[in-house]
Design a protein around this motif. Structure first.
Motif: not given
Length: 719
Positions: A106, A110, A36
């Motif tokens: 997404q 996260r 990420e």
């Protein structure tokens, strides 16, 4: 220290229309971890390694909308999930299974992404995902990756699991006609259409291909006798079982002759233009290896072999054969000459993708015999300039459809009709396909069931022929899509009860109806399975049932997210509410907008001549109206609900309650009213069931009188 790896959290095959697209996809949930923090432009050498392995990525459009779009994103910096999506698509393309759709989104967590990519076959798609994961990791970490080996593994899976090219061509033609299809086995048995309107194909056979006709076609002597009695020209011949009988028959018929298997097909085991006893006896052995003890000896008809494809009553494609020769150079043996002068042709290959086969003079019994007749073997060295005949037949792949004389086509069509085949490959020997039959020495030598189509789809020369379209026109009348009426009901409130009520109203009108809902699986009013039927497999069982004229499906948001819808399109789609997303958190559905996208799937699949039935009292449901390709019926208890009132004012169809009546109105001037006191006493909190079911029945064409009868006779389940 960072790992820079992608983990697969969940991989699911969404087999029907879903939140991503109308077609089946594989959905993978990815945890890209510390990647990420490392988009592609921060990984040294990654771009160069990835594009060196997969140069085909250059044509991927991505969100830019033009070739090169993905590479631009890659250079600017994009994340690992998006990259994996494109790698998997490209690996499938390299394996010969063309795909182009993919999306990566997404989640609110996260590093966690949902990725979906189109696949035509689940096992191949899953394997491509795993190969793609290894490739991306290798490109990130600058380690070895054997791309040819990976593509070979995928190609082998494609060969094993995917439809053959002929069946795939027919299915594509069905799709162009709007005819849905379902694969019934791991092979090439495919259902076209639904329920009572369905048809079935098995490559070049249909459900109207007669088993008796197939048996006749497999009996060459019987076929020839039937053709001769109908006036179709066939070569004189005899059935024998020994080499001595074959020579005796040849003397009776007159040399030269042909020897072929009694039960053979597609030219296998056939030896032509035989003039000596030695050659005839050797040819008997070749024929017996292919088709058993009995063989046919028949008069040799000079000319080129032609294969005419008959669909219904029409010849739709014709291919001509050519003999194969090599020229000696005084150095190479016959096998080497064949490899140099014949097998180097890019049109030749070992798979069905190639119109011509690889020639193997050291393995083919027919070629070995042909060489022996010339005093040679596969390992003989012909003199420089000497021409050697390798193969007289087996190269029937040169399109001549537009040259065929009508009398030749009529002869082939008659031959297929005499045998009784609706799709047939008629083998004819002709001096010239463009000349009338009565002006040449031509004859029908075989009529084959389940004919090969590849020579007509991918000819060695000439244009491909639209065989699939011809087969669809033969199987389905103009405008017929093989569909039955399908009703899909989606929401989180009272959907089971609505589905049962709609099914009941159809049943009492003598329609053969099936129902798959959370209460079970029903045929008519008979519950044949009490287990939860609101899932893909139960829906497929409805679509396969050859007795059904209409089917009703209940869908849950969980089912849509897990499998997709059971059908590609429906006649009526009902959405009751969007509801609460709390129960869907395990799917990363954590907002009203995300849940909306799940529920709208039902509206997205409504046919242009179909109808969306929407609860106007739910603002999110009302917002779905513009998404429908067909008509819209709004329902609500209160006729003053804004969406319903505006729709009625605009001339639309609405269902509501007013002054103790159930009203069905078409605009402001036309309406029907059913007194509520004549209906069963529904609890106030379930009156929306009556409204939704009445609207769905109206959308299916039921009159208000019949709708009333259905509502009055339905037995409300006890609490």
């Amino acid at each position: 220290m960072t790992m820079k790896t992608i983990q697969l959290l969940r991989v699911a095959h969404l087999r029907g229309p879903n939140i991503w697209t109308y077609r089946p996809v594989i959905e993978a949930w990815l945890d890209i971890g510390d990647l990420e923090d490392y988009p592609s432009n921060t990984l040294p050498g990654f771009y160069e390694r990835l594009t060196a392995w997969l140069p085909g990525l250059a044509v991927h459009r991505c969100g830019v909308g033009e070739p090169g779009g993905f590479l631009a994103r890659l250079r600017e910096g994009t994340w690992a999930g998006h990259i994996l999506e494109h790698v998997v698509l490209e690996l499938q393309n390299l394996a010969g299974m063309q795909t182009g759709f993919g999306k990566t989104r997404q989640t609110s967590v996260r590093g966690i992404y949902k990725m979906a990519f189109r696949t035509r076959q689940e096992q191949v798609g899953r394997a491509a995902l795993n190969e793609g994961l290894d490739l991306v990791h290798a490109a990130i970490h600058d380690t070895a990756f054997d791309l040819p080996a990976a593509v070979l593994r995928l190609r082998e899976l494609v060969d094993v699991h995917c439809l053959g090219p002929s069946t795939a061509h027919i299915v594509e033609a069905a799709t162009e006609r709007g005819i849905p299809h379902s694969r019934l086995t791991d092979g090439n048995l495919v259902q076209l259409g639904h329920g009572a309107h369905q048809r079935r194909i098995w490559t070049a056979e249909t459900d109207h291909t007669s088993a008796i006709a197939e048996e006749i076609a497999g009996d060459k002597d019987l076929t020839k006798n039937l053709l001769r009695s109908a006036g179709v020209p066939v070569p004189e011949g005899q059935v024998v079982q020994t080499a001595a009988e074959a020579w005796e028959a040849a003397e009776d018929i007159g040399l030269p002759v042909v020897v072929k298997p009694y039960n053979g097909n597609h030219g296998r085991g056939v030896s032509l233009d035989l003039t000596t006893r030695e050659d005839i006896e050797a040819a008997v052995v070749v024929a017996q290896r292919q088709g058993g003890n009995r063989v046919i000896v028949e008069r040799y008809v000079p000319g080129n072999e032609h294969r005419l494809l008959v669909v219904g009553t029409q010849v739709v494609a014709v291919a001509r054969g050519e003999t194969a020769w090599v020229t000696g150079d005084g150095v190479a043996d016959v096998l080497g000459l064949v490899n140099q002068q014949i097998n180097t042709d890019p049109r030749r290959g070992a798979t069905e993708e190639f119109p011509l086969n690889v020639v193997k003079p050291h393995e083919s019994a027919e070629i070995i015999l042909e060489l022996e007749r010339q005093g040679l073997t596969a390992y003989s060295v012909p003199a420089a300039g000497a021409r050697v005949l390798i193969q007289r037949n087996g190269n029937v792949a040169f399109d001549v459809t537009d040259q065929v004389h009508p009398s030749v086509a009529a002869t082939a069509a008659l031959a297929a009709r005499v045998v009784g085949l609706d799709i047939a490959g008629v083998d004819m020997v002709l001096e010239d396909a463009a000349r009338p039959m009565d002006q040449q020495r031509g004859a029908v030598v075989e009529v084959n069931a389940s004919p090969g189509l590849l020579a007509h789809l991918k000819p060695a020369s000439g244009q491909p022929r639209p065989i699939g379209q011809a087969i669809m026109a033969h199987m389905f009348a103009p405008g017929d899509t093989g569909r039955i009426k399908l009703v899909g009901i989606t929401g989180q409130t009272h959907t089971t009860l609505i589905a049962r009520l709609v099914s009941w109203m159809l049943y009492i009108q003598s329609q053969k109806v099936g129902l798959a809902c959370r209460d079970g699986f029903y045929l008519g009013v008979r519950r044949v399975d009490a287990r939860d039927g609101a899932h893909w497999d139960a829906g497929q069982n409805l679509l396969m049932n050859r007795s059904l004229e209409v089917a009703v499906f209940e869908h849950t948001p969980q089912g849509i997210l897990s499998d997709g819808l059971a059908y590609d399109k429906c006649t009526v789609g009902v959405v009751t509410d969007v509801g609460d997303f709390a129960a869907l958190s395990n799917f990363y559905i954590d907002s009203a907008d995300k849940l909306y996208n799940v529920m709208r799937t039902q509206v997205d699949v409504i046919l242009p001549h179909g109808t969306a039935v929407l609860n106007a009292a739910d603002p999110q449901v009302a917002e779905m109206a513009p998404l429908c390709d067909g008509q819209v019926i709004f329902y609500a208890a209160d006729p003053t609900v804004q969406a319903l009132a505006a729709h009625q004012t605009a001339g639309g169809q609405v269902v509501f309650l007013q002054d103790g009546h159930l009203a069905l109105a078409h605009g402001l001037t036309s309406s029907a009213r059913l007194p509520l006191d004549t209906l069963p006493a529904w609890p106030d909190d379930k009156l929306d069931v009556v409204l939704a079911a009445a609207a769905a029945a109206w959308a299916l064409g039921m009159t208000p009188e019949l709708i009333g009868a259905g509502l009055r006779t339905f037995q409300i389940p006890s609490q």
